[in-house]
Write a protein that holds these residues in place. Structure first.
Motif, mmCIF file in Angstrom:
data_model
loop_
_atom_site.group_PDB
_atom_site.id
_atom_site.type_symbol
_atom_site.label_atom_id
_atom_site.label_comp_id
_atom_site.label_asym_id
_atom_site.label_seq_id
_atom_site.Cartn_x
_atom_site.Cartn_y
_atom_site.Cartn_z
ATOM 1 N N GLY A 104 0.637 -1.183 -0.020
ATOM 2 C CA GLY A 104 -0.002 -0.039 0.034
ATOM 3 C C GLY A 104 0.975 1.267 0.087
ATOM 4 N N ALA A 105 0.147 2.486 0.154
ATOM 5 C CA ALA A 105 1.005 3.674 0.278
ATOM 6 C C ALA A 105 1.590 3.827 1.436
ATOM 7 C CB ALA A 105 -0.078 4.834 0.130
ATOM 8 N N PHE A 106 1.310 3.168 2.650
ATOM 9 C CA PHE A 106 1.809 3.235 3.907
ATOM 10 C C PHE A 106 3.126 2.541 3.692
ATOM 11 C CE2 PHE A 106 -2.086 3.471 6.335
ATOM 12 C CZ PHE A 106 -1.651 4.012 7.312
ATOM 13 N N SER A 211 5.377 12.557 -3.498
ATOM 14 C CA SER A 211 4.047 12.807 -4.061
ATOM 15 C C SER A 211 3.146 11.562 -3.579
ATOM 16 C CB SER A 211 4.197 12.984 -5.499
ATOM 17 O OG SER A 211 2.648 13.340 -5.879
ATOM 18 N N ASP A 212 2.196 11.864 -2.548
ATOM 19 C CA ASP A 212 1.413 10.953 -1.998
ATOM 20 C C ASP A 212 -0.070 10.792 -2.971
ATOM 21 O OD1 ASP A 212 0.287 8.787 -0.332
ATOM 22 O OD2 ASP A 212 -0.491 10.393 1.167
ATOM 23 N N GLU A 213 -0.249 9.960 -3.736
ATOM 24 C CA GLU A 213 -1.229 9.723 -4.865
ATOM 25 C C GLU A 213 -2.218 8.749 -4.645
ATOM 26 O OE1 GLU A 213 0.656 10.212 -8.821
ATOM 27 O OE2 GLU A 213 2.239 11.835 -7.997
ATOM 28 N N PRO A 214 -2.513 8.162 -3.502
ATOM 29 C CA PRO A 214 -3.397 7.116 -3.550
ATOM 30 C C PRO A 214 -4.913 7.423 -4.149
ATOM 31 C CG PRO A 214 -3.217 7.915 -1.483
ATOM 32 C CD PRO A 214 -2.160 8.723 -2.156
ATOM 33 N N TYR A 215 -5.176 8.525 -4.166
ATOM 34 C CA TYR A 215 -6.552 8.992 -4.842
ATOM 35 C C TYR A 215 -6.392 9.405 -6.296
ATOM 36 C CZ TYR A 215 -7.689 8.752 0.230
ATOM 37 O OH TYR A 215 -7.857 8.250 1.455
ATOM 38 N N ARG A 216 -5.291 9.079 -6.848
ATOM 39 C CA ARG A 216 -5.105 9.875 -8.309
ATOM 40 C C ARG A 216 -6.061 9.504 -9.203
ATOM 41 N NH1 ARG A 216 0.013 7.543 -9.486
ATOM 42 N NH2 ARG A 216 -1.145 6.141 -10.646
ATOM 43 N N TYR A 239 1.779 5.578 -4.146
ATOM 44 C CA TYR A 239 0.470 4.831 -4.794
ATOM 45 C C TYR A 239 -0.234 3.670 -3.778
ATOM 46 C CZ TYR A 239 -3.579 3.940 -7.821
ATOM 47 O OH TYR A 239 -5.028 3.667 -8.090
ATOM 48 N N SER A 240 -1.504 3.464 -3.962
ATOM 49 C CA SER A 240 -2.140 2.539 -3.136
ATOM 50 C C SER A 240 -3.241 2.039 -4.282
ATOM 51 C CB SER A 240 -2.704 2.920 -1.743
ATOM 52 O OG SER A 240 -3.548 1.973 -1.249
ATOM 53 N N TYR A 241 -3.524 0.801 -4.168
ATOM 54 C CA TYR A 241 -4.669 0.146 -4.868
ATOM 55 C C TYR A 241 -5.860 0.016 -3.866
ATOM 56 C CZ TYR A 241 -1.813 -0.925 -9.040
ATOM 57 O OH TYR A 241 -0.992 -0.874 -9.960
ATOM 58 N N GLY A 242 -5.590 0.370 -2.642
ATOM 59 C CA GLY A 242 -6.429 0.234 -1.555
ATOM 60 C C GLY A 242 -7.652 1.139 -1.734
ATOM 61 N N LYS A 243 -7.543 2.362 -2.263
ATOM 62 C CA LYS A 243 -8.693 3.411 -2.433
ATOM 63 C C LYS A 243 -9.425 3.013 -3.863
ATOM 64 C CE LYS A 243 -6.583 5.060 0.673
ATOM 65 N NZ LYS A 243 -7.147 5.271 2.157
ATOM 66 N N VAL A 244 -8.760 2.808 -4.966
ATOM 67 C CA VAL A 244 -9.682 2.641 -6.129
ATOM 68 C C VAL A 244 -10.430 1.342 -6.090
ATOM 69 C CG1 VAL A 244 -7.742 1.554 -7.735
ATOM 70 C CG2 VAL A 244 -9.655 3.088 -8.604
ATOM 71 N N GLN A 250 -6.152 -5.269 1.573
ATOM 72 C CA GLN A 250 -5.328 -6.117 0.643
ATOM 73 C C GLN A 250 -4.411 -5.407 0.434
ATOM 74 O OE1 GLN A 250 -7.362 -9.358 1.317
ATOM 75 N NE2 GLN A 250 -5.790 -9.491 -0.476
ATOM 76 N N ARG A 251 -3.174 -5.421 0.938
ATOM 77 C CA ARG A 251 -2.005 -4.618 1.067
ATOM 78 C C ARG A 251 -1.517 -4.514 -0.263
ATOM 79 N NH1 ARG A 251 -3.268 -0.707 3.464
ATOM 80 N NH2 ARG A 251 -1.178 -0.105 3.857
ATOM 81 N N LEU A 252 -1.611 -3.306 -1.082
ATOM 82 C CA LEU A 252 -1.116 -3.344 -2.467
ATOM 83 C C LEU A 252 -0.708 -1.937 -2.881
ATOM 84 C CD1 LEU A 252 -0.009 -4.911 -4.956
ATOM 85 C CD2 LEU A 252 -2.434 -4.821 -5.930
HETATM 86 C C1 LIG Z 1 -3.598 10.400 1.913
HETATM 87 C C2 LIG Z 1 -3.256 8.938 2.232
HETATM 88 N N1 LIG Z 1 -2.192 8.596 2.056
HETATM 89 C C3 LIG Z 1 -1.736 7.245 2.227
HETATM 90 C C4 LIG Z 1 -2.836 6.453 3.005
HETATM 91 C C5 LIG Z 1 -2.314 4.968 2.761
HETATM 92 O O1 LIG Z 1 -3.248 4.105 2.297
HETATM 93 P P1 LIG Z 1 -3.025 2.783 2.235
HETATM 94 O O2 LIG Z 1 -3.633 2.045 3.640
HETATM 95 O O3 LIG Z 1 -3.889 2.070 1.062
HETATM 96 O O4 LIG Z 1 -1.626 2.285 2.198
HETATM 97 C C6 LIG Z 1 -3.943 7.055 3.079
HETATM 98 C C7 LIG Z 1 -5.105 5.979 3.401
HETATM 99 O O5 LIG Z 1 -5.856 6.608 4.096
HETATM 100 C C8 LIG Z 1 -4.222 8.268 2.619
HETATM 101 O O6 LIG Z 1 -5.629 8.806 2.779
#
Ligand SMILES: Cc1ncc(COP(=O)(O)O)c(C=O)c1O
Length: 413
Positions: A104-106, A211-216, A239-244, A250-252
């Motif tokens: 994930g983005a974390f 550049s934190d773009e999980p909502y891109r 980037y994270s697939y968790g949002k889209v 499912q950590r990716l």
């Molecule tokens: C701005 C932002 N960055 C990073 C994350 C972490 O995303 P993930 O849990 O999919 O790794 C989140 C999750 O809420 C977020 O809102």
């Protein structure tokens, strides 16, 4: 005698408001939560998982070789799929070797910080913003908040400039932004790039953008997206697939280098991906998630439905005099709490069975956040509570001064 490391204590201190919120939330009596309550706090799913996600996992579950579930680092098919998607979306020449697959983005943020910052260096984080500070602390770094522009929540270059010191190593940019929903236009990112280039030269040290773009991919009304990676070569994209996919369990995700990075630095970072990820605790996604990446690239939550929810709630709140920031992206609504006290507002809603996040958790004591991953039925059930609480606490609800502000709206991309 000391038990906890300094970094663990500092991270816990940064988390204290959130931890207190979780504790109160877990206690229905204290939270005033009714059995049929509506939870609009976090970006969790409230419906069964997307069929495309389930199909992709099922398609790769059956082992095709003895090493199907052996140790996996960043797998080549996953990196190739990500690089192709990034080339397409951002118009930059990403190569598979520029991509590190993460949990994930974390995981990508933790990796990015460890790749470029040394203990004691400073990381500029947006305020209001997501929970970067504990992640910065636990990496032995120091968070320095840079307030966004009041009202519009645009990037505020003067505030970022004030936050820079001879110890600054990273500036975090989050677009589309959590919690404000703003998507920063190219003009602002170009100006930031110029500021950081000047500052890096003046201070004699390179300042990076994370550049934190999980909502891109979660944007409304055809708003374009520009990544800082296109404006400033020293940019790490996470980037994270968790949002889209609305499947954050499912950590990716991934960390990707801007292809504009000078060759020597690009090579150094590519080579540092594996040892650093191994050293932070084998920070790669599970084998199954990596196999699924090429399929998952084409799966998304229903953006039209999300738009309907946004419009329905915004129109209702606007009609009752709430002052909201219409989001251009993300699945959140951000607004001023009637009466100006986010905690009191959230408590009044909770007493009526509706949970929202008070802005205090984002360092904004006068605002609140609503999460639109709830179903339309849940949102409809929650709206009467917003009307009642707005009337009770807002006093002047419905007055023109209390109306929704509109965002800048200049997206050339
Ligand atoms: C701005 C932002 N960055 C990073 C994350 C972490 O995303 P993930 O849990 O999919 O790794 C989140 C999750 O809420 C977020 O809102």
């Amino acid at each position: 005698m000391k038990t906890l490391s300094r970094r663990a204590r500092l991270a816990a201190a940064e988390m204290s408001a959130l931890t207190a919120f979780f504790t109160a939330r877990a206690d229905p009596a204290r939270a005033g939560r009714a059995d049929d309550g509506v939870d609009l706090t976090f970006g969790d799913p409230h419906e069964l998982p997307l069929p495309g996600l389930v199909a992709a996992l099922e398609a790769h579950l059956q082992p095709r070789s003895v090493d199907w579930f052996a140790y996996k680092a960043s797998e080549e098919p996953a990196r190739a799929a990500v690089a192709a998607a990034l080339r397409d979306e951002l118009g930059l020449a990403f190569e598979p070797a520029d991509v590190a697959m993460t949990q994930g983005a974390f995981g990508a943020i933790a990796l990015g910080l460890r790749l470029v910052a040394d203990a004691g260096e400073e990381v500029v984080v947006p305020a209001p913003g997501w929970f970067y500070a504990p992640m910065v602390r636990v990496a032995d770094l120091v968070p320095v908040p840079a307030p966004l522009a009041p009202e519009t929540f645009d990037l505020d270059l003067a505030s970022i400039e004030r936050a820079l010191t001879p110890r600054t190593r990273v500036v975090v940019v989050n677009s589309p932004a959590n919690p404000t929903g703003r998507v920063y236009p190219r003009r602002q990112l170009d100006a930031l790039a110029e500021l950081l280039e000047d500052a890096s030269r003046r201070l004699g040290r390179r300042i990076w953008i994370l550049s934190d773009e999980p909502y891109r991919r979660i944007r409304f009304d055809g708003v374009g997206f520009v990544s800082p990676a296109a404006c400033y070569p020293w940019t790490l994209v996470d980037y994270s697939y968790g949002k889209v996919l609305l499947a954050p369990g499912q950590r990716l995700g991934y960390l990707a280098l801007s292809p504009l990075l000078p060759d020597a630095q690009r090579e150094a970072l590519r080579g540092a991906f594996f040892p650093t990820q191994m050293a932070v605790g084998w920070g790669f996604p599970d084998a199954l998630m990596q196999y699924a990446v090429p399929d998952l690239e084409h799966v998304s939550i229903d953006l039209a439905e999300l738009t309907r929810r946004r419009d329905r709630v915004l129109a209702a709140l606007d009609g009752w005099g709430y002052r909201m920031t219409p989001p251009e992206g993300t699945f959140y609504l951000w607004g001023a709490a009637p009466g100006g006290d986010a905690r009191g507002f959230a408590a009044a809603l909770a007493a009526r069975g509706v949970q929202v996040l008070p802005g205090t958790l984002f360092g904004s004591p006068g605002h609140f956040r609503v999460c639109l991953t709830a179903t339309m039925e849940m949102l409809e059930r929650a709206l009467p509570a917003f009307e009642e609480v707005g009337r009770t606490l807002g006093g002047g609800a419905g007055s023109p001064a209390a109306r929704t502000t509109s965002a800048g709206g200049e997206h050339g991309a």
